[in-house]
Write a protein that holds these residues in place. Sequence first.
Motif, PDB file in Angstrom:
ATOM      1  N   SER A 143     -32.103 -25.689 -49.256  1.00 11.62           N
ATOM      2  CA  SER A 143     -33.338 -26.227 -48.682  1.00 11.62           C
ATOM      3  C   SER A 143     -33.030 -27.240 -47.580  1.00 11.62           C
ATOM      4  O   SER A 143     -33.715 -27.267 -46.553  1.00 11.62           O
ATOM      5  N   ASP A 144     -31.996 -28.052 -47.754  1.00 13.30           N
ATOM      6  CA  ASP A 144     -31.581 -28.969 -46.680  1.00 13.30           C
ATOM      7  C   ASP A 144     -31.166 -28.176 -45.443  1.00 13.30           C
ATOM      8  O   ASP A 144     -31.530 -28.515 -44.307  1.00 13.30           O
ATOM      9  N   HIS A 145     -30.395 -27.131 -45.660  1.00 17.54           N
ATOM     10  CA  HIS A 145     -29.913 -26.284 -44.563  1.00 17.54           C
ATOM     11  C   HIS A 145     -31.098 -25.689 -43.803  1.00 17.54           C
ATOM     12  O   HIS A 145     -31.130 -25.699 -42.560  1.00 17.54           O
ATOM     13  N   LEU A 146     -32.086 -25.195 -44.536  1.00 23.13           N
ATOM     14  CA  LEU A 146     -33.242 -24.566 -43.887  1.00 23.13           C
ATOM     15  C   LEU A 146     -34.072 -25.582 -43.111  1.00 23.13           C
ATOM     16  O   LEU A 146     -34.641 -25.258 -42.067  1.00 23.13           O
ATOM     17  N   PHE A 147     -34.121 -26.830 -43.579  1.00 27.23           N
ATOM     18  CA  PHE A 147     -34.817 -27.876 -42.820  1.00 27.23           C
ATOM     19  C   PHE A 147     -34.113 -28.118 -41.488  1.00 27.23           C
ATOM     20  O   PHE A 147     -34.739 -28.145 -40.425  1.00 27.23           O
ATOM     21  N   VAL A 148     -32.812 -28.284 -41.540  1.00 25.18           N
ATOM     22  CA  VAL A 148     -32.046 -28.523 -40.311  1.00 25.18           C
ATOM     23  C   VAL A 148     -32.112 -27.293 -39.401  1.00 25.18           C
ATOM     24  O   VAL A 148     -32.279 -27.418 -38.178  1.00 25.18           O
ATOM     25  N   LEU A 149     -32.034 -26.113 -39.978  1.00 28.22           N
ATOM     26  CA  LEU A 149     -32.159 -24.894 -39.185  1.00 28.22           C
ATOM     27  C   LEU A 149     -33.529 -24.827 -38.508  1.00 28.22           C
ATOM     28  O   LEU A 149     -33.636 -24.424 -37.346  1.00 28.22           O
ATOM     29  N   SER A 150     -34.580 -25.256 -39.187  1.00 29.88           N
ATOM     30  CA  SER A 150     -35.916 -25.246 -38.570  1.00 29.88           C
ATOM     31  C   SER A 150     -35.935 -26.128 -37.328  1.00 29.88           C
ATOM     32  O   SER A 150     -36.528 -25.765 -36.311  1.00 29.88           O
ATOM     33  N   ARG A 151     -35.269 -27.252 -37.378  1.00 29.13           N
ATOM     34  CA  ARG A 151     -35.201 -28.139 -36.211  1.00 29.13           C
ATOM     35  C   ARG A 151     -34.409 -27.480 -35.085  1.00 29.13           C
ATOM     36  O   ARG A 151     -34.785 -27.578 -33.915  1.00 29.13           O
ATOM     37  N   ARG A 152     -33.316 -26.830 -35.442  1.00 26.63           N
ATOM     38  CA  ARG A 152     -32.535 -26.116 -34.431  1.00 26.63           C
ATOM     39  C   ARG A 152     -33.377 -25.021 -33.784  1.00 26.63           C
ATOM     40  O   ARG A 152     -33.335 -24.828 -32.557  1.00 26.63           O
TER      41      ARG A 152
ATOM     42  N   ALA B  38     -26.625 -14.583 -38.894  1.00 23.96           N
ATOM     43  CA  ALA B  38     -25.441 -14.407 -39.737  1.00 23.96           C
ATOM     44  C   ALA B  38     -25.454 -15.397 -40.904  1.00 23.96           C
ATOM     45  O   ALA B  38     -25.112 -15.031 -42.043  1.00 23.96           O
ATOM     46  N   MET B  39     -25.851 -16.648 -40.636  1.00 19.46           N
ATOM     47  CA  MET B  39     -25.946 -17.627 -41.722  1.00 19.46           C
ATOM     48  C   MET B  39     -26.980 -17.174 -42.746  1.00 19.46           C
ATOM     49  O   MET B  39     -26.743 -17.237 -43.957  1.00 19.46           O
ATOM     50  N   LEU B  40     -28.129 -16.697 -42.258  1.00 22.14           N
ATOM     51  CA  LEU B  40     -29.191 -16.255 -43.168  1.00 22.14           C
ATOM     52  C   LEU B  40     -28.768 -15.041 -43.972  1.00 22.14           C
ATOM     53  O   LEU B  40     -29.109 -14.933 -45.160  1.00 22.14           O
ATOM     54  N   ALA B  41     -28.024 -14.134 -43.367  1.00 23.16           N
ATOM     55  CA  ALA B  41     -27.521 -12.964 -44.102  1.00 23.16           C
ATOM     56  C   ALA B  41     -26.600 -13.407 -45.237  1.00 23.16           C
ATOM     57  O   ALA B  41     -26.682 -12.874 -46.359  1.00 23.16           O
TER      58      ALA B  41
ATOM     59  N   PRO C  40     -24.091 -25.386 -63.041  1.00 21.44           N
ATOM     60  CA  PRO C  40     -24.571 -26.492 -62.205  1.00 21.44           C
ATOM     61  C   PRO C  40     -24.511 -26.178 -60.707  1.00 21.44           C
ATOM     62  O   PRO C  40     -25.260 -26.752 -59.919  1.00 21.44           O
ATOM     63  N   ASP C  41     -23.644 -25.253 -60.308  1.00 16.46           N
ATOM     64  CA  ASP C  41     -23.580 -24.884 -58.897  1.00 16.46           C
ATOM     65  C   ASP C  41     -24.822 -24.118 -58.462  1.00 16.46           C
ATOM     66  O   ASP C  41     -25.123 -24.058 -57.270  1.00 16.46           O
ATOM     67  N   ALA C  42     -25.568 -23.550 -59.401  1.00 10.01           N
ATOM     68  CA  ALA C  42     -26.821 -22.870 -59.053  1.00 10.01           C
ATOM     69  C   ALA C  42     -27.826 -23.886 -58.526  1.00 10.01           C
ATOM     70  O   ALA C  42     -28.458 -23.666 -57.494  1.00 10.01           O
ATOM     71  N   VAL C  43     -27.972 -25.001 -59.219  1.00  2.00           N
ATOM     72  CA  VAL C  43     -28.886 -26.060 -58.775  1.00  2.00           C
ATOM     73  C   VAL C  43     -28.373 -26.661 -57.463  1.00  2.00           C
ATOM     74  O   VAL C  43     -29.138 -26.859 -56.514  1.00  2.00           O
ATOM     75  N   ARG C  44     -27.089 -26.948 -57.411  1.00  6.22           N
ATOM     76  CA  ARG C  44     -26.483 -27.545 -56.212  1.00  6.22           C
ATOM     77  C   ARG C  44     -26.698 -26.636 -55.000  1.00  6.22           C
ATOM     78  O   ARG C  44     -27.054 -27.098 -53.924  1.00  6.22           O
ATOM     79  N   TYR C  45     -26.504 -25.327 -55.175  1.00  7.33           N
ATOM     80  CA  TYR C  45     -26.671 -24.390 -54.064  1.00  7.33           C
ATOM     81  C   TYR C  45     -28.108 -24.427 -53.540  1.00  7.33           C
ATOM     82  O   TYR C  45     -28.330 -24.498 -52.329  1.00  7.33           O
ATOM     83  N   LEU C  46     -29.081 -24.383 -54.430  1.00  9.82           N
ATOM     84  CA  LEU C  46     -30.480 -24.373 -53.989  1.00  9.82           C
ATOM     85  C   LEU C  46     -30.850 -25.676 -53.295  1.00  9.82           C
ATOM     86  O   LEU C  46     -31.623 -25.679 -52.329  1.00  9.82           O
ATOM     87  N   ASN C  47     -30.292 -26.788 -53.760  1.00  5.16           N
ATOM     88  CA  ASN C  47     -30.539 -28.073 -53.105  1.00  5.16           C
ATOM     89  C   ASN C  47     -29.985 -28.063 -51.686  1.00  5.16           C
ATOM     90  O   ASN C  47     -30.664 -28.476 -50.736  1.00  5.16           O
ATOM     91  N   ARG C  48     -28.776 -27.589 -51.513  1.00 10.95           N
ATOM     92  CA  ARG C  48     -28.174 -27.502 -50.175  1.00 10.95           C
ATOM     93  C   ARG C  48     -28.902 -26.499 -49.295  1.00 10.95           C
ATOM     94  O   ARG C  48     -29.052 -26.699 -48.099  1.00 10.95           O
TER      95      ARG C  48
ATOM     96  N   ARG D 116     -19.825 -24.245 -47.990  1.00  8.56           N
ATOM     97  CA  ARG D 116     -20.109 -23.542 -46.745  1.00  8.56           C
ATOM     98  C   ARG D 116     -21.469 -23.976 -46.190  1.00  8.56           C
ATOM     99  O   ARG D 116     -21.605 -24.256 -45.005  1.00  8.56           O
ATOM    100  N   LEU D 117     -22.469 -24.071 -47.061  1.00  4.99           N
ATOM    101  CA  LEU D 117     -23.787 -24.540 -46.611  1.00  4.99           C
ATOM    102  C   LEU D 117     -23.692 -25.954 -46.044  1.00  4.99           C
ATOM    103  O   LEU D 117     -24.293 -26.258 -45.012  1.00  4.99           O
ATOM    104  N   GLU D 118     -22.951 -26.823 -46.723  1.00  4.86           N
ATOM    105  CA  GLU D 118     -22.802 -28.201 -46.261  1.00  4.86           C
ATOM    106  C   GLU D 118     -22.151 -28.256 -44.885  1.00  4.86           C
ATOM    107  O   GLU D 118     -22.580 -29.033 -44.017  1.00  4.86           O
ATOM    108  N   ARG D 119     -21.115 -27.450 -44.665  1.00  4.63           N
ATOM    109  CA  ARG D 119     -20.423 -27.443 -43.362  1.00  4.63           C
ATOM    110  C   ARG D 119     -21.359 -26.940 -42.262  1.00  4.63           C
ATOM    111  O   ARG D 119     -21.428 -27.534 -41.176  1.00  4.63           O
ATOM    112  N   GLU D 120     -22.079 -25.856 -42.533  1.00  5.49           N
ATOM    113  CA  GLU D 120     -23.005 -25.319 -41.537  1.00  5.49           C
ATOM    114  C   GLU D 120     -24.114 -26.328 -41.229  1.00  5.49           C
ATOM    115  O   GLU D 120     -24.455 -26.545 -40.065  1.00  5.49           O
ATOM    116  N   LEU D 121     -24.646 -26.931 -42.264  1.00  3.64           N
ATOM    117  CA  LEU D 121     -25.701 -27.929 -42.116  1.00  3.64           C
ATOM    118  C   LEU D 121     -25.216 -29.106 -41.263  1.00  3.64           C
ATOM    119  O   LEU D 121     -25.906 -29.529 -40.328  1.00  3.64           O
TER     120      LEU D 121
END
Length: 185
Positions: free
Chosen positions: A160-169, A60-63, A150-158, A95-100
């Motif tokens: 990639s962080d989210h996907l790193f944490v998701l990989s650990r999960r 659901a997060m990935l969707a 600027p939210d485009a850059v911010r979103y992509l930064n978050r 939303r990405l920050e909260r999920e992360l």
Amino acid sequence: MVKLDVITTRGGDQGETSLGDGTRVRKDTLRIEAMGAVDEANAALGLLRLQTEAEPEADAMLARMQNDLFDLGADLCMPGEGEGRLRVTPAQCLRLERELAAMNAALPALRSFVLPGGTPAAAAAHLARTLARRAERAVVALAAAEAVNPDAVRYLNRLSDHLFVLSRRLNGNGAGDVLWVPGGA
């Protein structure tokens, strides 16, 4: 509403394409490169979702992320400001920050860098992370030359962080992480 009934238009045969406002640009411009990098990241999320079918929350997060990346592509394809244009918003970044943060709270602290690998799902998340970073670099390059939300850059930064944490999960909450061994194996 989107209606696409003709896919092959031959409009790009001379190395140009149209932006959302109808402007014709070369396919090797910074804006088109950024849009393409976002599209690559989205495709990687699609492959990752094939590995997370047994994890409804992750899927659901990935969707949501895939839809966000389409929003980001729409944002990039309409240069300048204007009424009614779709833009990536601070709420999507939050939303990405909260999920992360929620996922990271359940993980043990890292004592080493993590190599891409572990489960197939975690490896796919790492690949998606690297493509999100590529998209971020492309949007940053575009932003150095033209105005970009600027939210485009911010979103992509978050993202990639989210996907790193998701990989650990996806690696058994970090238990299956492949840790870097400096200087060799």
